[in-house]
Design a protein around this motif. Structure first.
Motif, PDB file in Angstrom:
ATOM      1  N   ASP A 167       6.654  11.957  -2.813  1.00 18.82           N
ATOM      2  CA  ASP A 167       7.182  11.345  -4.025  1.00 18.82           C
ATOM      3  C   ASP A 167       8.543  11.946  -4.379  1.00 18.82           C
ATOM      4  O   ASP A 167       9.124  12.717  -3.599  1.00 18.82           O
ATOM      5  CB  ASP A 167       6.176  11.493  -5.175  1.00 18.82           C
ATOM      6  N   PRO A 173       0.945  13.049  -0.842  1.00 20.69           N
ATOM      7  CA  PRO A 173      -0.104  12.232  -1.475  1.00 20.69           C
ATOM      8  C   PRO A 173      -1.421  13.004  -1.562  1.00 20.69           C
ATOM      9  O   PRO A 173      -1.823  13.697  -0.621  1.00 20.69           O
ATOM     10  CB  PRO A 173      -0.233  11.033  -0.528  1.00 20.69           C
ATOM     11  N   ASN A 177      -2.150  13.859  -7.122  1.00 23.08           N
ATOM     12  CA  ASN A 177      -0.736  13.455  -7.126  1.00 23.08           C
ATOM     13  C   ASN A 177      -0.553  11.947  -7.054  1.00 23.08           C
ATOM     14  O   ASN A 177       0.482  11.428  -7.461  1.00 23.08           O
ATOM     15  CB  ASN A 177       0.008  14.092  -5.950  1.00 23.08           C
ATOM     16  N   GLY A 179      -0.352   8.344  -4.667  1.00 17.06           N
ATOM     17  CA  GLY A 179       0.365   8.007  -3.445  1.00 17.06           C
ATOM     18  C   GLY A 179      -0.521   7.824  -2.229  1.00 17.06           C
ATOM     19  O   GLY A 179      -0.007   7.660  -1.118  1.00 17.06           O
ATOM     20  N   HIS A 182       0.067   4.777  -0.008  1.00 19.51           N
ATOM     21  CA  HIS A 182       1.241   4.721   0.870  1.00 19.51           C
ATOM     22  C   HIS A 182       0.908   5.103   2.310  1.00 19.51           C
ATOM     23  O   HIS A 182       1.736   4.920   3.197  1.00 19.51           O
ATOM     24  CB  HIS A 182       2.334   5.657   0.340  1.00 19.51           C
TER      25      HIS A 182
END
Length: 281
Positions: A167, A173, A177, A179, A182
């Motif tokens: 990020d 990720p 956190n 993410g 992704h």
């Protein structure tokens, strides 16, 4: 005309008698065949049941012998073991923590290892989580250091249009956190398949490696040592097992600390503690 009629009736009656005799003989042959086949099937089934019973009896006797030897060893060991836990001296040592496995210091305040089977189950889980945590403890900071540069190199050389999963604050990720979406589904599928295969192998080892011919089963031992690092002597193996479980427990604590630190500070561990990572890479 009367004679012809009588002869025709005699021939018909003879044909019927022959057909009846042939039918009787054929029915007799079929009955004997069915009886013979039934006898053979029952004989084979009885032999199979007898062989299966003998196998089950031998397996039960081997298991009882193994349990008896383990019980005797536990009784002998209990005579020399301390009454209190080494890790928490003011508490009694758990019954099944007899020092059988490396790293056993009598720490089980919740009483999870309530039986030898439960002890094996939790030990297997601990070894698996330890190995995964050691990979994560190394991969977490390395990914924060190299993920962006690797993505740029692959884009420049192969033109795959990859984007970094970090990020804006250089955090990897994670559940805290975010993410996780992704990450490529192919990666998750590969991880799931590999995890299932390893877990199935562990269950097979624990179920069938009961010391009947290959020695006592060691949780987490998959027979995988391509570099030949595992010592052949008992002292060396005990030292290696102790080192692995200590590093694994420390790694589990480290990964939890990584996740908590990044969630609270909103900064990657590599950026927040550069003295541990930046001088190396």
């Amino acid at each position: 005309k009367t004679q012809n009629t009588r002869r025709t009736k005699e021939r018909t009656n003879g044909t019927r008698r022959k057909a009846f005799v042939c039918s009787f003989i054929w029915q007799t042959i079929l009955a004997l065949g069915r009886q013979t086949l039934s006898w053979r099937v029952n004989f084979n089934l009885g032999r199979l049941r007898k062989e299966q019973g003998n196998r089950e009896r031998r397996k039960s006797e081997a298991k009882m012998t193994t349990m008896s030897s383990h019980l005797s060893a536990m009784v002998e060991t209990a005579k020399t073991l301390p009454r209190n836990s080494r890790s928490i001296p003011f508490l009694r040592r758990p019954q099944h923590l007899t020092g059988r496995f490396a790293g056993d210091v009598g720490f089980d305040p919740l009483g999870l290892a309530s039986s030898p089977e439960q002890l094996l189950y939790y030990r297997e889980a601990e070894v698996k989580h330890s190995r995964l945590a050691m990979l994560a403890a190394a991969g977490w900071p390395v990914s924060e250091l190299l993920d962006r540069s690797i993505a740029r190199e692959i884009d420049a050389d192969l033109g795959m249009d990859l984007t970094s999963t970090l990020d804006a604050n250089d955090r990897v990720p994670s559940l805290l956190n975010g993410g996780m979406d992704h990450v490529s589904p192919v990666f998750w599928g590969a991880c799931l398949g590999l995890s299932a295969a390893i877990d199935l192998k562990g269950v097979t080892n624990s179920r069938y490696s009961d010391g009947g011919g290959g020695g006592e089963y060691v949780p987490g031992d998959y027979g995988w040592d391509p570099l030949g690092l595992y010592p052949s002597d008992e002292d060396g193996r005990a030292r290696m097992q102790l080192a692995e479980i200590k590093h694994g427990r420390l790694s589990m604590v480290a990964v939890v600390a990584f996740a908590a630190q990044e969630f609270v500070s909103k900064v990657g561990v590599v950026d927040e503690t550069p003295m541990f990572f930046r001088p190396l890479l």
